[in-house]
Motif scaffolding. Structure first.
Motif, PDB file in Angstrom:
ATOM      1  N   VAL A  11       1.996  28.302  16.414  1.00 22.50           N
ATOM      2  CA  VAL A  11       2.665  29.548  16.797  1.00 22.50           C
ATOM      3  C   VAL A  11       1.899  30.698  16.155  1.00 22.50           C
ATOM      4  O   VAL A  11       1.738  30.738  14.933  1.00 22.50           O
ATOM      5  CB  VAL A  11       4.134  29.571  16.356  1.00 22.50           C
ATOM      6  N   THR A  12       1.412  31.607  16.992  1.00 24.05           N
ATOM      7  CA  THR A  12       0.588  32.725  16.520  1.00 24.05           C
ATOM      8  C   THR A  12       1.307  34.038  16.778  1.00 24.05           C
ATOM      9  O   THR A  12       1.771  34.289  17.891  1.00 24.05           O
ATOM     10  CB  THR A  12      -0.772  32.742  17.247  1.00 24.05           C
ATOM     11  N   VAL A  13       1.409  34.841  15.742  1.00 18.44           N
ATOM     12  CA  VAL A  13       2.002  36.178  15.864  1.00 18.44           C
ATOM     13  C   VAL A  13       0.894  37.201  15.637  1.00 18.44           C
ATOM     14  O   VAL A  13       0.276  37.230  14.564  1.00 18.44           O
ATOM     15  CB  VAL A  13       3.146  36.385  14.854  1.00 18.44           C
ATOM     16  N   LEU A  14       0.646  38.006  16.648  1.00 16.39           N
ATOM     17  CA  LEU A  14      -0.480  38.941  16.605  1.00 16.39           C
ATOM     18  C   LEU A  14       0.009  40.378  16.690  1.00 16.39           C
ATOM     19  O   LEU A  14       0.931  40.681  17.444  1.00 16.39           O
ATOM     20  CB  LEU A  14      -1.443  38.676  17.770  1.00 16.39           C
ATOM     21  N   ASN A  15      -0.633  41.241  15.937  1.00 19.90           N
ATOM     22  CA  ASN A  15      -0.431  42.679  16.073  1.00 19.90           C
ATOM     23  C   ASN A  15      -1.587  43.208  16.920  1.00 19.90           C
ATOM     24  O   ASN A  15      -2.714  43.349  16.442  1.00 19.90           O
ATOM     25  CB  ASN A  15      -0.406  43.367  14.704  1.00 19.90           C
ATOM     26  N   ILE A  16      -1.311  43.489  18.172  1.00 19.73           N
ATOM     27  CA  ILE A  16      -2.394  43.824  19.111  1.00 19.73           C
ATOM     28  C   ILE A  16      -2.961  45.219  18.866  1.00 19.73           C
ATOM     29  O   ILE A  16      -4.080  45.518  19.306  1.00 19.73           O
ATOM     30  CB  ILE A  16      -1.904  43.717  20.574  1.00 19.73           C
ATOM     31  N   GLN A  17      -2.234  46.053  18.159  1.00 13.39           N
ATOM     32  CA  GLN A  17      -2.768  47.381  17.870  1.00 13.39           C
ATOM     33  C   GLN A  17      -3.933  47.295  16.899  1.00 13.39           C
ATOM     34  O   GLN A  17      -4.934  48.000  17.042  1.00 13.39           O
ATOM     35  CB  GLN A  17      -1.671  48.278  17.285  1.00 13.39           C
ATOM     36  N   ARG A  18      -3.811  46.412  15.944  1.00 15.39           N
ATOM     37  CA  ARG A  18      -4.891  46.231  14.977  1.00 15.39           C
ATOM     38  C   ARG A  18      -6.058  45.459  15.584  1.00 15.39           C
ATOM     39  O   ARG A  18      -7.222  45.739  15.288  1.00 15.39           O
ATOM     40  CB  ARG A  18      -4.374  45.475  13.747  1.00 15.39           C
ATOM     41  N   LEU A  19      -5.738  44.505  16.439  1.00 15.76           N
ATOM     42  CA  LEU A  19      -6.781  43.630  16.979  1.00 15.76           C
ATOM     43  C   LEU A  19      -7.461  44.202  18.216  1.00 15.76           C
ATOM     44  O   LEU A  19      -8.579  43.810  18.543  1.00 15.76           O
ATOM     45  CB  LEU A  19      -6.175  42.259  17.325  1.00 15.76           C
ATOM     46  N   GLY A  20      -6.786  45.100  18.915  1.00 15.64           N
ATOM     47  CA  GLY A  20      -7.369  45.644  20.141  1.00 15.64           C
ATOM     48  C   GLY A  20      -7.415  44.631  21.271  1.00 15.64           C
ATOM     49  O   GLY A  20      -8.308  44.680  22.121  1.00 15.64           O
ATOM     50  N   MET A  21      -6.448  43.713  21.301  1.00 19.97           N
ATOM     51  CA  MET A  21      -6.410  42.674  22.323  1.00 19.97           C
ATOM     52  C   MET A  21      -5.237  42.917  23.271  1.00 19.97           C
ATOM     53  O   MET A  21      -4.376  43.747  23.017  1.00 19.97           O
ATOM     54  CB  MET A  21      -6.263  41.291  21.670  1.00 19.97           C
ATOM     55  N   PHE A  22      -5.235  42.160  24.366  1.00 20.12           N
ATOM     56  CA  PHE A  22      -4.152  42.185  25.356  1.00 20.12           C
ATOM     57  C   PHE A  22      -3.887  43.619  25.857  1.00 20.12           C
ATOM     58  O   PHE A  22      -2.754  44.081  25.903  1.00 20.12           O
ATOM     59  CB  PHE A  22      -2.861  41.594  24.766  1.00 20.12           C
ATOM     60  N   GLU A  23      -4.953  44.296  26.240  1.00 16.96           N
ATOM     61  CA  GLU A  23      -4.843  45.649  26.772  1.00 16.96           C
ATOM     62  C   GLU A  23      -5.049  45.605  28.282  1.00 16.96           C
ATOM     63  O   GLU A  23      -6.133  45.296  28.761  1.00 16.96           O
ATOM     64  CB  GLU A  23      -5.860  46.576  26.111  1.00 16.96           C
ATOM     65  N   GLU A  24      -3.994  45.903  29.010  1.00 14.42           N
ATOM     66  CA  GLU A  24      -4.061  45.905  30.469  1.00 14.42           C
ATOM     67  C   GLU A  24      -4.545  47.264  30.963  1.00 14.42           C
ATOM     68  O   GLU A  24      -4.200  48.304  30.404  1.00 14.42           O
ATOM     69  CB  GLU A  24      -2.688  45.597  31.060  1.00 14.42           C
ATOM     70  N   VAL A  25      -5.348  47.241  32.021  1.00 11.00           N
ATOM     71  CA  VAL A  25      -5.847  48.486  32.593  1.00 11.00           C
ATOM     72  C   VAL A  25      -4.681  49.284  33.174  1.00 11.00           C
ATOM     73  O   VAL A  25      -3.870  48.754  33.919  1.00 11.00           O
ATOM     74  CB  VAL A  25      -6.895  48.187  33.690  1.00 11.00           C
ATOM     75  N   ASN A  26      -4.603  50.562  32.800  1.00  9.26           N
ATOM     76  CA  ASN A  26      -3.552  51.463  33.281  1.00  9.26           C
ATOM     77  C   ASN A  26      -2.145  50.908  33.038  1.00  9.26           C
ATOM     78  O   ASN A  26      -1.287  50.952  33.913  1.00  9.26           O
ATOM     79  CB  ASN A  26      -3.738  51.763  34.767  1.00  9.26           C
ATOM     80  N   GLN A  27      -1.929  50.378  31.866  1.00  8.76           N
ATOM     81  CA  GLN A  27      -0.619  49.831  31.515  1.00  8.76           C
ATOM     82  C   GLN A  27       0.364  50.959  31.248  1.00  8.76           C
ATOM     83  O   GLN A  27       0.081  51.893  30.493  1.00  8.76           O
ATOM     84  CB  GLN A  27      -0.762  48.952  30.273  1.00  8.76           C
TER      85      GLN A  27
END
Length: 436
Positions: A39-55
């Motif tokens: 089980v992985t808990v990620l802070n995507i703001q720090r990692l810059g991941m899971f960014e959808e175009v025009n989200q």
């Protein structure tokens, strides 16, 4: 080896507790194997991941939870995985949505809600999904069904009125061209306005046909209808650009320059260039059924348009193309306004100008150059309901504005005083522009 019962895991991120419950079905299928459950808990703001175009939606606490069991992909579960995202009272105007990261969506991946069911509670939201992957709770700007239907009704009514006034405007321009056929500059101006109004008429007609015929149409018919709607929109944008180019040539570049078959060449660009773009988009299969939904997945309408798979085509050919056009047209508008003010300050412009007529000329120019379409860039965040109404109403009434502008500007006039923004009067070495 995995245990026999459902596994309860507590997760903590930013001091907020969540819960994951895995069904027995997963462990029964893996009872004879030794696997790792992660089980992985990620802070995507720090990692810059899971960014959808025009989200448009915001990830709750910028937190994404990933669940993997072994090295195999697990999907189609009868008893779903349950994830509880704990939160306080959600902000007004947002709708939560259970989503997972789908690498196959779009060009670079995006959020998908297929196979997930949401249950909203007082202190949190439970997401039940039939597969294992990376999950989060997306907070989307809310657009309720009643508001969306009201917007569709306003747009439909506005299109009908705009079509009528487009016909009136074209007829009025034909009347003036026949009456003042010896005024070459005036006839070119009116011809340009006629083509712009013709493209607006076709765009409104295509929208009405699309909203009325798209439901239940055959895939081939829907592709043709989607291509036709896209073509009419591009024609409208292109003729707005040509209006700006025409003003630039008249007021900025070279006044009075003669171009052989000028209007014919403009028509080749205005109606021909969109044909090439739509042809290329059609060859790659960009058109098909597009569902318009509220943020909680209530269906509003089905339209034949650019499919979700080819949204990049929409962003390039519509958003990008119009963005360049409006930048150029607003630059031309600024230069023309500045030159007009300079001429008025020096007394070079003939005739007495009332304040209301000057204001009318400015409003007409804005509509002519497509400035009202700029609101499209401000409606990407659908939480701005007033902006959505403003965009829908102003663009539906664009044809009416141009019609009123032309009527007051041109009629009643004598042959000597008839003119427009590009009516040129030469006095020895002084070049003046008359808007009366």
């Amino acid at each position: 080896s995995p245990p026999q019962g459902p596994r309860m895991l507590n997760i903590t991120e930013k001091g907020k507790a969540g819960k994951i419950q895995l069904p027995r079905e997963i462990f029964r299928s893996l009872s004879s194997q030794t696997v790792h459950m992660v089980v992985t808990v990620l802070n995507i703001q720090r990692l810059g991941m899971f960014e959808e175009v025009n989200q448009t939606g915001q990830v709750l606490d910028d937190t994404v939870v990933g669940i993997t069991v072994g090295e195999t992909s697990i999907s189609g579960l009868q008893d779903p995985v349950q994830l509880t995202f704990t939160h306080g009272q959600l902000p007004h105007g947002v709708t939560p949505q259970c989503v997972f990261w789908d690498p196959s969506k779009g060009m670079a991946g995006g959020w998908n809600s297929s196979g997930c069911v949401m249950q909203l509670g007082d202190k949190g939201t439970v997401c039940s999904c039939d597969h294992l992957t990376f999950f989060t709770l997306l907070l989307n700007p809310s657009l309720d069904r009643s508001t969306a239907q009201a917007l569709m009704a306003v747009a439909t009514a506005g299109c009908g009125v705009a079509m009528a006034f487009s016909i009136f405007t074209i007829a009025f321009c034909i009347f003036l061209r026949c009456r003042f056929r010896s005024e070459e500059t005036l006839c070119i101006n009116l011809g340009l306005h006629m083509n712009l109004m013709g493209s607006l008429f076709l765009l409104n007609l295509a929208f009405l046909l699309n909203s009325g015929l798209s439901s239940g149409t055959q895939p081939g018919t829907c592709k043709v209808l989607g291509g036709l709607t896209h073509y009419c929109l591009l024609c409208c944008f292109t003729w707005m650009a040509l209006e700006g180019c025409h003003l630039y040539l008249l007021f900025v570049k070279v006044l009075g320059t003669y171009i052989h078959h000028y209007l014919v060449k403009l028509c080749l660009v205005g109606w021909g260039f969109p044909t090439l773009v739509v042809g290329v988009a059609g060859v790659i299969g960009s058109y098909g059924e597009y569902s318009v939904q509220t943020m909680d997945h209530q269906l509003i309408a089905r339209l034949c348009w650019i499919t979700s798979k080819y949204l990049l085509v929409h962003y390039i050919t519509n958003c990008g193309y119009f963005g360049l056009i409006i930048l150029f047209n607003m630059a031309v508008f600024g230069v023309v306004t500045q030159k007009s003010c300079c001429l008025q300050g020096t007394g070079a412009v003939q005739g007495d100008r009332k304040a209301w007529k000057v204001a009318l000329v400015v409003v007409g120019l804005f509509c002519l150059l497509g400035a009202t379409w700029v609101l499209a860039f401000l409606t990407h965040d659908t939480s701005s309901v007033p902006m959505l109404y403003l965009f829908t109403i102003l663009n539906s009434l664009q044809g009416i504005f141009i019609f009123i502008w032309l009527v007051i500007l041109y009629y009643p006039k004598t042959k000597e005083t008839t003119g427009s923004l590009s009516h040129i009067i030469r006095h020895d070495k002084t070049i003046t522009v008359s808007q009366d």
